[in-house]
Design an enzyme around this catalytic site. Structure first.
Site: not given
Ligand code: IMP
Ligand code: MG
Length: 175
Positions: A98-99, A102, A151, A164
């Site tokens: 995963e990128d 969060d 962010f 991207r």
């Molecule tokens: P979570 O951990 O379920 O809140 O979601 C993670 C997803 O939120 C990631 O896969 C991203 O798509 C998006 N995301 C969270 N923080 C960022 C950020 O700083 N930049 C861009 N996308 C983000």
């Molecule tokens: Mg993502």
């Protein structure tokens, strides 16, 4: 001049490449003699995924899924997989890639789903981790960098589908 001059570089291409290589070696050492299925979470993961698997010197299989949380701009507990993998993962070692980690909702949901399909093991590898944002106790097994509650864009990550393709990770600044 670049279309992204408003974004401030946080990790350069070289820093990312170096750290991704280190994480790839960690994975190689942990899975000696095993075959791993790498599952990428689209879209943001594409750049990190490509670099990570190309640096892992072992047999592997790749597949992708897509997950989204529904509630306008805020992340909710309602994470849905909108594109599924084609691989039958029962009895396989899986690493979800995963990128950015969060709140932790997306990866927790995907991990539980893959475990329910009887994967032999499920671990996670993330490019970035924002631990201060977590709403659960999710922790990544492999991560390149921890960051503050910022962010960020680039290296696959977007703001409104933009940025991207930046070859680095940058802090997004609206002004
Ligand atoms: P979570 O951990 O379920 O809140 O979601 C993670 C997803 O939120 C990631 O896969 C991203 O798509 C998006 N995301 C969270 N923080 C960022 C950020 O700083 N930049 C861009 N996308 C983000
Ligand atoms: Mg993502």
């Amino acid at each position: 001049m670049s279309y992204a001059d408003n974004c401030k570089v946080l990790f350069t291409k070289e820093q990312l490449e170096q750290r991704i290589k280190e994480v790839a070696k960690q994975i190689e050492n942990d899975y000696k003699g095993e075959k791993v299925t790498f599952i990428g979470v689209l879209n943001g993961v594409y750049a990190f995924f490509a670099d990570l698997v190309r640096n892992v010197d072992m047999p592997c299989h790749v597949d992708f899924l897509r997950a989204s949380s529904y509630s306008g701009t805020t992340s909710t507990g309602n994470v849905k997989m909108s594109l599924d993998i084609k691989t039958e993962i029962e009895g396989r070692h899986v690493i979800i890639v995963e990128d950015i980690l969060d709140t932790g909702r997306t990866l927790a949901k995907i991990r539980d789903e893959l475990l329910s399909r009887n994967a032999l093991s499920v671990k996670t590898a993330v490019m970035l981790d924002k631990p201060s944002r977590r709403v659960n106790d999710f922790q990544a097994d492999y991560k390149c960098f921890e960051i503050d509650d910022l962010f960020v864009v680039g290296f696959g990550l977007d703001y409104d589908e933009k940025y991207r393709n930046l070859p680095y990770v940058a802090i997004y600044d609206e002004n």
